[in-house]
Design a protein around this motif. Structure first.
Motif, PDB file in Angstrom:
ATOM      1  N   VAL A   1       0.839  -1.200   0.000  1.00  0.00           N
ATOM      2  CA  VAL A   1       0.000   0.000   0.000  1.00  0.00           C
ATOM      3  C   VAL A   1       0.874   1.250   0.000  1.00  0.00           C
ATOM      4  O   VAL A   1       0.567   2.245  -0.669  1.00  0.00           O
ATOM      5  CB  VAL A   1      -0.960   0.012   1.208  1.00  0.00           C
ATOM      6  N   LEU A   2       1.984   1.214   0.740  1.00  0.00           N
ATOM      7  CA  LEU A   2       2.911   2.349   0.741  1.00  0.00           C
ATOM      8  C   LEU A   2       3.493   2.580  -0.645  1.00  0.00           C
ATOM      9  O   LEU A   2       3.678   3.732  -1.069  1.00  0.00           O
ATOM     10  CB  LEU A   2       4.031   2.112   1.762  1.00  0.00           C
ATOM     11  N   ASP A   3       3.790   1.501  -1.372  1.00  0.00           N
ATOM     12  CA  ASP A   3       4.277   1.640  -2.749  1.00  0.00           C
ATOM     13  C   ASP A   3       3.225   2.342  -3.602  1.00  0.00           C
ATOM     14  O   ASP A   3       3.552   3.211  -4.426  1.00  0.00           O
ATOM     15  CB  ASP A   3       4.591   0.263  -3.344  1.00  0.00           C
ATOM     16  N   LYS A   4       1.967   1.950  -3.421  1.00  0.00           N
ATOM     17  CA  LYS A   4       0.883   2.580  -4.172  1.00  0.00           C
ATOM     18  C   LYS A   4       0.743   4.046  -3.780  1.00  0.00           C
ATOM     19  O   LYS A   4       0.473   4.910  -4.639  1.00  0.00           O
ATOM     20  CB  LYS A   4      -0.434   1.838  -3.901  1.00  0.00           C
ATOM     21  N   LEU A   5       0.957   4.353  -2.507  1.00  0.00           N
ATOM     22  CA  LEU A   5       0.880   5.732  -2.034  1.00  0.00           C
ATOM     23  C   LEU A   5       1.935   6.591  -2.732  1.00  0.00           C
ATOM     24  O   LEU A   5       1.659   7.716  -3.157  1.00  0.00           O
ATOM     25  CB  LEU A   5       1.073   5.774  -0.516  1.00  0.00           C
ATOM     26  N   GLU A   6       3.141   6.047  -2.850  1.00  0.00           N
ATOM     27  CA  GLU A   6       4.211   6.780  -3.536  1.00  0.00           C
ATOM     28  C   GLU A   6       3.862   6.988  -5.005  1.00  0.00           C
ATOM     29  O   GLU A   6       4.132   8.055  -5.582  1.00  0.00           O
ATOM     30  CB  GLU A   6       5.523   6.015  -3.383  1.00  0.00           C
ATOM     31  N   GLU A   7       3.244   5.969  -5.619  1.00  0.00           N
ATOM     32  CA  GLU A   7       2.829   6.090  -7.017  1.00  0.00           C
ATOM     33  C   GLU A   7       1.794   7.209  -7.175  1.00  0.00           C
ATOM     34  O   GLU A   7       1.900   8.038  -8.095  1.00  0.00           O
ATOM     35  CB  GLU A   7       2.239   4.763  -7.486  1.00  0.00           C
ATOM     36  N   GLU A   8       0.809   7.237  -6.273  1.00  0.00           N
ATOM     37  CA  GLU A   8      -0.232   8.261  -6.349  1.00  0.00           C
ATOM     38  C   GLU A   8       0.338   9.649  -6.070  1.00  0.00           C
ATOM     39  O   GLU A   8      -0.089  10.639  -6.686  1.00  0.00           O
ATOM     40  CB  GLU A   8      -1.359   7.943  -5.365  1.00  0.00           C
TER      41      GLU A   8
END
Length: 266
Positions: A170-177
């Motif tokens: 989820v943190l990876d997705k947060l960085e992507e967003e």
């Protein structure tokens, strides 16, 4: 404490009916479900706030009374419309609780808390199906606070396997967003920026869920912390004879760091 809860409820119902009577309170008579709904939500928040601030049970008692009055108000309006009354509201929730707790009121085996939670969700799904609410995400009220609704939507989706494997993902997705939002900054397109900010908040709600945290509670705590520390900043500046706007950003930042240090005891 009231010796007779039934008598206390009947008194409250009579008061509500009197307020809505032709010769009752003009304001109360003018209200309908849509105009009272915001007050119902507000009273629920005030109950939660009283619990969070605790342990003043006199305040909690008062706030619970305000919330109960909201239920009585809606029930009275429904009674006037010939739809249902307070007794039917109480009967409905009583039946629902008995139905959802067969291990207590029936012959089912006593379950662990985890098993009972799963059984509860199965029962709720059956109730949604009976109301012709189809789909995994059916029945999640759109009027919920947005972070809470995001939590419930993703929790429901996770039950059918639509989920990130862990919090790190989820943190990876947060960085992507965050990267996508950063890319939208130069164009200053408010609609696209709003869309990306929404995605960020939605992913943050997921992160809280993966960490078994309530995002609304997390944000409420952050709000309280900011409020507390900014108040300390104002007091520190006032001791120097300054207002925040006079201190400038550097002065306020220095006071903020001092407030944080004092709060942490070092």
């Amino acid at each position: 404490m009231a010796a007779d809860p039934a008598a206390a409820i009947l008194r409250l119902l009579d008061i509500m009916a009197r307020l809505r009577a032709p010769d009752g309170c003009p304001w109360d008579r003018e209200q309908d479900f849509s105009t009272i709904a915001p007050y119902t939500v507000e009273e629920a928040y005030e109950v939660a706030d009283a619990i969070a601030k605790g342990p003043d049970f006199s305040i909690l008692q008062d706030e619970l009374g305000d919330l109960l009055f909201q239920v009585v108000y809606h029930a009275q309006m429904a009674r006037e419309a010939g739809r249902f009354d307070f007794a039917e509201v109480a009967g409905s929730i009583s039946n629902k609780m008995i139905r959802r707790h067969p291990h207590v009121f029936g012959e089912a085996e006593m379950r662990s808390a985890e098993a009972q939670t799963a059984a509860w969700e199965v029962q709720k799904a059956a109730e949604r199906q009976a109301r012709a609410e189809t789909g995994t995400l059916a029945g999640i009220p759109p009027g919920l606070p947005a972070l809470t609704r995001a939590l419930k939507l993703t929790r429901r989706a996770a039950r059918v396997g639509f989920d990130w494997p862990d919090a790190a993902a989820v943190l990876d997705k947060l960085e992507e967003e965050a990267g996508e939002l950063r890319a939208e900054l130069p164009a200053a397109d408010k609609a696209r920026q709003a869309d990306e900010v929404g995605d960020l908040l939605f992913v943050l709600a997921n992160l809280a869920r993966k960490l078994d945290l309530d995002p609304e509670a997390c944000l409420a705590a952050a709000n309280a912390k900011f409020e507390r520390r900014f108040g300390a900043v104002e007091r520190l500046l006032a001791a120097e004879g300054k207002a925040p706007q006079d201190a400038g950003l550097d002065g306020m930042e220095a006071a903020w760091v001092a407030a944080k240090r004092a709060e942490r005891g070092g």
